[in-house]
Design an enzyme around this catalytic site. Structure first.
Site: not given
Length: 90
Positions: A18, A36
């Site tokens: 990320r 997520n």
């Protein structure tokens, strides 16, 4: 300007994926987010010019060194211009 959603599957959590997506997107002038999913995949919503989105997509197909990308689904969406910058959502 275009908008895409990207769903990335594999070993993509716990490997700073990320943060890498966020940093690259910001460098490319892309706006949106990465987060997520409940299935331990990553979801990206990205808005920007086609060349920048192509570079982001290419990165998502391989990920950072410690990731293992099994599958990437890319879907074009209607451009909405709804983001101020690119963030990691929790």
């Amino acid at each position: 300007m275009e908008r895409i959603s990207i769903l990335i599957s594999g070993k993509v959590t716990g490997v700073f994926f990320r943060a890498h997506v966020r940093d690259l997107a910001r460098d490319l002038g892309i706006k949106g987010y990465v987060k997520n999913t409940p299935d331990d995949d990553l979801k990206v919503i990205a808005e920007g010019d086609k060349k920048a989105l192509d570079k982001l997509t290419s990165f998502c197909k391989r990920g950072p060194e410690s990731a293992v990308v099994d599958k990437v689904k890319i879907k074009k969406e209607a451009f909405k211009n709804e983001f101020e910058n690119f963030t990691i959502e929790y």
